[in-house]
Write a protein that holds these residues in place. Sequence first.
Motif, PDB file in Angstrom:
ATOM      1  N   TYR A 142       0.826  -1.215   0.000  1.00  0.00           N
ATOM      2  CA  TYR A 142       0.000   0.000   0.000  1.00  0.00           C
ATOM      3  C   TYR A 142       0.857   1.260   0.000  1.00  0.00           C
ATOM      4  CZ  TYR A 142      -4.612  -2.157   0.614  1.00  0.00           C
ATOM      5  OH  TYR A 142      -5.783  -2.841   0.423  1.00  0.00           O
ATOM      6  N   ALA A 143       1.976   1.225   0.724  1.00  0.00           N
ATOM      7  CA  ALA A 143       2.852   2.396   0.772  1.00  0.00           C
ATOM      8  C   ALA A 143       3.477   2.673  -0.588  1.00  0.00           C
ATOM      9  CB  ALA A 143       3.936   2.191   1.830  1.00  0.00           C
ATOM     10  N   LYS A 144       3.870   1.623  -1.300  1.00  0.00           N
ATOM     11  CA  LYS A 144       4.435   1.800  -2.634  1.00  0.00           C
ATOM     12  C   LYS A 144       3.395   2.403  -3.585  1.00  0.00           C
ATOM     13  CE  LYS A 144       7.922  -1.904  -2.532  1.00  0.00           C
ATOM     14  NZ  LYS A 144       8.321  -3.218  -3.100  1.00  0.00           N
ATOM     15  N   GLU A 145       2.167   1.945  -3.486  1.00  0.00           N
ATOM     16  CA  GLU A 145       1.102   2.507  -4.321  1.00  0.00           C
ATOM     17  C   GLU A 145       0.897   3.989  -4.004  1.00  0.00           C
ATOM     18  OE1 GLU A 145      -2.435   0.227  -3.832  1.00  0.00           O
ATOM     19  OE2 GLU A 145      -1.571  -1.614  -4.669  1.00  0.00           O
ATOM     20  N   ALA A 146       0.920   4.327  -2.720  1.00  0.00           N
ATOM     21  CA  ALA A 146       0.747   5.736  -2.330  1.00  0.00           C
ATOM     22  C   ALA A 146       1.898   6.590  -2.846  1.00  0.00           C
ATOM     23  CB  ALA A 146       0.644   5.840  -0.813  1.00  0.00           C
ATOM     24  N   ALA A 147       3.110   6.048  -2.803  1.00  0.00           N
ATOM     25  CA  ALA A 147       4.276   6.791  -3.295  1.00  0.00           C
ATOM     26  C   ALA A 147       4.156   7.081  -4.784  1.00  0.00           C
ATOM     27  CB  ALA A 147       5.549   6.013  -3.005  1.00  0.00           C
ATOM     28  N   GLU A 148       3.620   6.126  -5.531  1.00  0.00           N
ATOM     29  CA  GLU A 148       3.432   6.324  -6.973  1.00  0.00           C
ATOM     30  C   GLU A 148       2.310   7.308  -7.253  1.00  0.00           C
ATOM     31  OE1 GLU A 148       2.841   2.567  -8.821  1.00  0.00           O
ATOM     32  OE2 GLU A 148       4.826   1.788  -8.314  1.00  0.00           O
ATOM     33  N   GLU A 149       1.236   7.220  -6.486  1.00  0.00           N
ATOM     34  CA  GLU A 149       0.063   8.066  -6.739  1.00  0.00           C
ATOM     35  C   GLU A 149       0.259   9.500  -6.255  1.00  0.00           C
ATOM     36  OE1 GLU A 149      -4.807   7.989  -6.037  1.00  0.00           O
ATOM     37  OE2 GLU A 149      -3.536   6.342  -5.309  1.00  0.00           O
ATOM     38  N   TYR A 150       1.069   9.667  -5.195  1.00  0.00           N
ATOM     39  CA  TYR A 150       1.251  10.991  -4.601  1.00  0.00           C
ATOM     40  C   TYR A 150       2.755  11.322  -4.498  1.00  0.00           C
ATOM     41  CZ  TYR A 150      -3.519   9.854  -3.154  1.00  0.00           C
ATOM     42  OH  TYR A 150      -4.839   9.476  -3.129  1.00  0.00           O
ATOM     43  N   PRO A 151       3.423  11.495  -5.609  1.00  0.00           N
ATOM     44  CA  PRO A 151       4.881  11.714  -5.584  1.00  0.00           C
ATOM     45  C   PRO A 151       5.294  13.045  -4.967  1.00  0.00           C
ATOM     46  CG  PRO A 151       4.024  12.037  -7.795  1.00  0.00           C
ATOM     47  CD  PRO A 151       2.886  11.484  -6.995  1.00  0.00           C
ATOM     48  N   ASP A 152       4.361  13.992  -4.860  1.00  0.00           N
ATOM     49  CA  ASP A 152       4.702  15.304  -4.305  1.00  0.00           C
ATOM     50  C   ASP A 152       4.161  15.496  -2.890  1.00  0.00           C
ATOM     51  OD1 ASP A 152       2.036  15.354  -4.957  1.00  0.00           O
ATOM     52  OD2 ASP A 152       2.074  17.344  -5.883  1.00  0.00           O
ATOM     53  N   LYS A 153       3.877  14.378  -2.197  1.00  0.00           N
ATOM     54  CA  LYS A 153       3.372  14.446  -0.825  1.00  0.00           C
ATOM     55  C   LYS A 153       4.303  13.703   0.126  1.00  0.00           C
ATOM     56  CE  LYS A 153      -0.364  16.667  -1.943  1.00  0.00           C
ATOM     57  NZ  LYS A 153       0.171  17.072  -3.252  1.00  0.00           N
ATOM     58  N   ARG A 154       4.353  14.181   1.355  1.00  0.00           N
ATOM     59  CA  ARG A 154       5.031  13.411   2.391  1.00  0.00           C
ATOM     60  C   ARG A 154       4.202  12.165   2.704  1.00  0.00           C
ATOM     61  NH1 ARG A 154       7.132  16.698   7.449  1.00  0.00           N
ATOM     62  NH2 ARG A 154       4.911  16.906   7.887  1.00  0.00           N
ATOM     63  N   LEU A 155       4.885  11.096   3.104  1.00  0.00           N
ATOM     64  CA  LEU A 155       4.196   9.850   3.437  1.00  0.00           C
ATOM     65  C   LEU A 155       4.413   9.530   4.914  1.00  0.00           C
ATOM     66  CD1 LEU A 155       5.125   7.567   0.387  1.00  0.00           C
ATOM     67  CD2 LEU A 155       3.022   8.891   0.734  1.00  0.00           C
ATOM     68  N   LEU A 156       3.330   9.419   5.653  1.00  0.00           N
ATOM     69  CA  LEU A 156       3.348   8.931   7.027  1.00  0.00           C
ATOM     70  C   LEU A 156       2.825   7.504   6.993  1.00  0.00           C
ATOM     71  CD1 LEU A 156       3.699   9.388  10.077  1.00  0.00           C
ATOM     72  CD2 LEU A 156       1.376  10.333  10.124  1.00  0.00           C
ATOM     73  N   ILE A 157       3.711   6.531   7.226  1.00  0.00           N
ATOM     74  CA  ILE A 157       3.399   5.117   7.012  1.00  0.00           C
ATOM     75  C   ILE A 157       3.417   4.414   8.363  1.00  0.00           C
ATOM     76  CG2 ILE A 157       4.092   3.016   5.805  1.00  0.00           C
ATOM     77  CD1 ILE A 157       5.637   4.973   3.863  1.00  0.00           C
ATOM     78  N   HIS A 158       2.261   3.984   8.831  1.00  0.00           N
ATOM     79  CA  HIS A 158       2.071   3.506  10.197  1.00  0.00           C
ATOM     80  C   HIS A 158       1.878   1.986  10.210  1.00  0.00           C
ATOM     81  CE1 HIS A 158       0.073   4.563  14.322  1.00  0.00           C
ATOM     82  NE2 HIS A 158       0.764   3.441  14.389  1.00  0.00           N
TER      83      HIS A 158
END
Length: 298
Positions: A142-158
């Motif tokens: 899921y984190a990899k998908e979020a990184a691809e979909e939102y490349p210009d956002k910070r990721l908080l991965i819990h």
Amino acid sequence: MVSIRQLKRGVQSPKMVFQHLNKLYFRNRYGKEFENGVNFMEEDWDNLLLLDACRYDIFESVNAVDGSLEKRTSRASSTVGFLKSNIHNKDLSDTVYVTANPQLVWKSEQFSPDFHKVVNVWEEDGWDDDLQTVLPETMVSYAKEAAEEYPDKRLLIHFIQPHCPFIGEFGREMVENSNIDFWPQLREGERDIPKDVLLKAYIENLEVVIPYVDELVQCLDGKSVVSSDHGQLIAERSFPIPFVEYGHPQDTYLPNLVEVPWLVCPFDERRTIERAKTDTEMQSGNVEERLKQLGYKV
């Protein structure tokens, strides 16, 4: 103010009274937000990987992820407190929250979350029915998908591990049913599991998740930091009433509950982060069931 529910629980369990009195001590001394703690959302990172209930001392002893390790102090001793003290009334429109923990939805009215996007991995597609948790490999996906979909956002991965349930081979075999009311049952003497067994199962739960954290760090762009929302007590004395405590009670600012790792991983280039408002859907029909399966009292 003590509620009727709390009074009933206190009559049934003297240790609940001790726990409540200790909380009152810390609240009176520090307030509901630990004043010595750090606001993690104001720190410098592009990706913040949280390991739920991960103590600094144990992380230091078993970590295999490359980076520069420091000790940080959390503002809270529980996930609810962590979220309240780090995200409440904050403009987090530059951040996507990918989470295995349902507490944000469960207590959303207290937090006023303003993330660009919340990805609730604990919903049906991300939940493992057999182990009753979110597996670390699922979080990586899921984190990899979020990184691809939102490349210009910070990721908080819990991630949920090392928080119970125990999913390692030893933990599953030696600590049966380590989810619903697990830590309260130990505190109340309803279950008798030696401290060394609990500690080994907890360490194994951390060792299980670390390779997946390492995998994720290797593939994410930008500056990644590995940390935790709070620590954990495993058959240790609380304070000021020195009864044997387990888990991570709220508003209890003991060192093993608020000292967490802060591992800054090597990186080449930073990502360009931009803010963008969006509507965040917080409703869920199965949040209470998921919290119970993760060991929370609801």
